[in-house]
Design an enzyme around this catalytic site. Sequence first.
Site, mmCIF file in Angstrom:
data_model
loop_
_atom_site.group_PDB
_atom_site.id
_atom_site.type_symbol
_atom_site.label_atom_id
_atom_site.label_comp_id
_atom_site.label_asym_id
_atom_site.label_seq_id
_atom_site.Cartn_x
_atom_site.Cartn_y
_atom_site.Cartn_z
ATOM 1 N N LYS A 240 0.817 -1.218 0.000
ATOM 2 C CA LYS A 240 0.000 0.000 0.000
ATOM 3 C C LYS A 240 0.855 1.275 0.000
ATOM 4 O O LYS A 240 0.426 2.324 -0.444
ATOM 5 C CB LYS A 240 -0.926 0.028 1.217
HETATM 6 C C1 LIG Z 1 -4.509 -4.664 0.654
HETATM 7 C C2 LIG Z 1 -3.798 -5.957 0.670
HETATM 8 C C3 LIG Z 1 -4.117 -6.986 -0.235
HETATM 9 C C4 LIG Z 1 -5.261 -6.875 -1.206
HETATM 10 O O1 LIG Z 1 -5.061 -5.903 -2.191
HETATM 11 P P1 LIG Z 1 -6.325 -5.314 -3.009
HETATM 12 O O2 LIG Z 1 -5.783 -4.226 -3.835
HETATM 13 O O3 LIG Z 1 -7.292 -4.833 -1.972
HETATM 14 O O4 LIG Z 1 -6.879 -6.447 -3.793
HETATM 15 C C5 LIG Z 1 -3.346 -8.129 -0.200
HETATM 16 N N1 LIG Z 1 -2.346 -8.291 0.685
HETATM 17 C C6 LIG Z 1 -2.011 -7.329 1.570
HETATM 18 C C7 LIG Z 1 -0.910 -7.580 2.530
HETATM 19 C C8 LIG Z 1 -2.722 -6.136 1.591
HETATM 20 O O5 LIG Z 1 -2.393 -5.194 2.480
#
Ligand SMILES: *Cc1c(COP(=O)(O)O)cnc(C)c1O
Length: 464
Positions: free
Chosen positions: A113
Site C-alpha cells: 500500500k
Molecule cells: C490490501 C492488501 C491486499 C489486497 O489488495 P487489493 O488491492 O485490496 O486487492 C493483499 N495483501 C495485503 C498484505 C494487503 O495489504
Amino acid sequence: MKYVSTRGQAESLDFEGVTLTGLARDGGLYVPEVLPQFSPEKIRKMRGKSYADVAFEVIQPFVEGSVSDADLKTMLDATYGDTFRHTAVAPLVQLGSNAFLLELFHGPTMAFKDFALQLLGRFFDHFTTEDHKLTIIGATSGDTGSAAIEGCRGRKNVSIYMLHPKGRVSDVQRRQMTTILDENVVNIAVDGTFDDCQALVKACFNDHGFRDKVGLTAVNSINWARVMAQIVYYFTSAVALGAPDRKISFSVPTGNFGDIFAGYVAKGMGLPVETLAIATNSNDILARTLETGRYSLGTAVPTLSPSMDIQVSSNFERLVFDLAGRDGTQVQNYMDAFQADGSFEFSANELEALRASFVAGRTDNDATKAVMRAYQKKTGYIADPHTAIGLDVADRLLPTSDIPTVALSTAHPVKFGAAVEEACGITPTLPAHMADLFEREERFEVMANDNDALQQRVLSGIVS
Ligand SMILES: *Cc1c(COP(=O)(O)O)cnc(C)c1O
C-alpha cells in the site's frame, strides 16, 4: 487525461478532480476515458531505468493537464528515491526455475500500500491550500490504514479519519496506525467487519451535503490515483524479465481488486501480460464469480490473511464497466441488483471476456500454513500469509512453461508474526525503525457501526 464514472452519470473530471473527489457522485468509480498506449519500443526503453524514472513514464500520461512534468518528477523522486528501504524499490526474488516473487514491502509500513499512498499523500499536499482543505475518511482491513496515515500525517491541509474493524487487524497493524499521534490523524475502531467500515465510508460519500461540507476524499482504492501508482511495478518487473519480448503472468493476493486491476490496466496499455491470477483466501467471491458467472455476496469470515477478508471488492466495478462494453447504465443495473438481492449474473460474452484475462483460486487457512511451511523448507523463504496465497495460486493455476510467473509479495512477514510463528515456528523480528512499536503510546476511539455517530465525530473535528 479525462476520467469518466463507471455508472455513466457523473461529470467527467481531470486527474486533480478525481484525486480530490474519490467516489463519483453517481456512486461509480472513475476510470480513464481512454488508456495511453505504450509501444514495444517504448517499453523496451524502460530497461535499466530506475523505478522512479519508469514511474514517470507510466504515470505522466494519466496526470497530464493537472501536474507539470517537473512537479511530477520531484514527487516521484521523493516517493521512490527516499522512503523505500531497498534500492530496487520493488525487487524480484527467484524462487523456482521460472518463478519469481515481487517484494512490495520495502516501504515505511511494510505492505504494498505504501507504493500508492506515499505518492497520494504528496498529490494531496500539491492540490490543497489553506482555503481548500481535505477530509479523508478511510476504511482499512489493516494495511491501508497505516500506509494512508503514514502518507498523510502532518500534512497541513489534510485531516484523516481511519476506521478499522475492532479486534480484526493484527497487533502490528493496529499499532502502526494508533501510535501515530499527529494532530491530523484520528483512528476509530468500529464494532463490525471491514465490509461494515467500507459501507460507512461509502455512506459518507453518498451524503452530498456532508461530503461538500468537509471536503471529503478517499484514500481507499476507489481513488484512481491508488490504482495508477500500482501499474508501475507491473512494468518494472515485466521489463526486468524480458518484456516486451516475452510474456509474463502474475499472481496477485486479492481483496478489494485494486492491485490486480492495476495489472489489467498495464495489459491494456500494451504490456504483454499473459494471465492474471486472482488469489483469494476463504473470502472467495471473485473465485466463485469466475466459476459460476454470478457475482454473489457471501459472509466475510476472519482468516490468517486479514487484509483480504473482503466480500465486496469495490474495484471490481471498474472491471465490470469494461466487461459491460463501458456501458454505465448496465453497470448501474448490475450494482442495483447486487444492492437489492446480493448478486447479479454476467452475460455469456462478459463471462468469456472475464475468463480471457483472469483465472482465480482460493487458499484456506490450513493450506496457507502448509504453503508457508513448504516454501520455508524448499527455499528458506519466509512468506507472509497473503504472499503465501499468491504463491499457492501461482503454483496451482499458472502453467509452468517458458512464461515467467511473478507472484506479488504484498506484505512483510513481520506484520503477521503470529501466523508466521504458527506455520513456520519462527517469530520474525521487527526491523530497527519499528523495534519499539509495542512500547509506543496508542490513541484510538471506539465507535458503534453507526453513520450518524461517525459524521458527528468528523464534523466536531472540523468546527474545532
Ligand atoms: C490490501 C492488501 C491486499 C489486497 O489488495 P487489493 O488491492 O485490496 O486487492 C493483499 N495483501 C495485503 C498484505 C494487503 O495489504
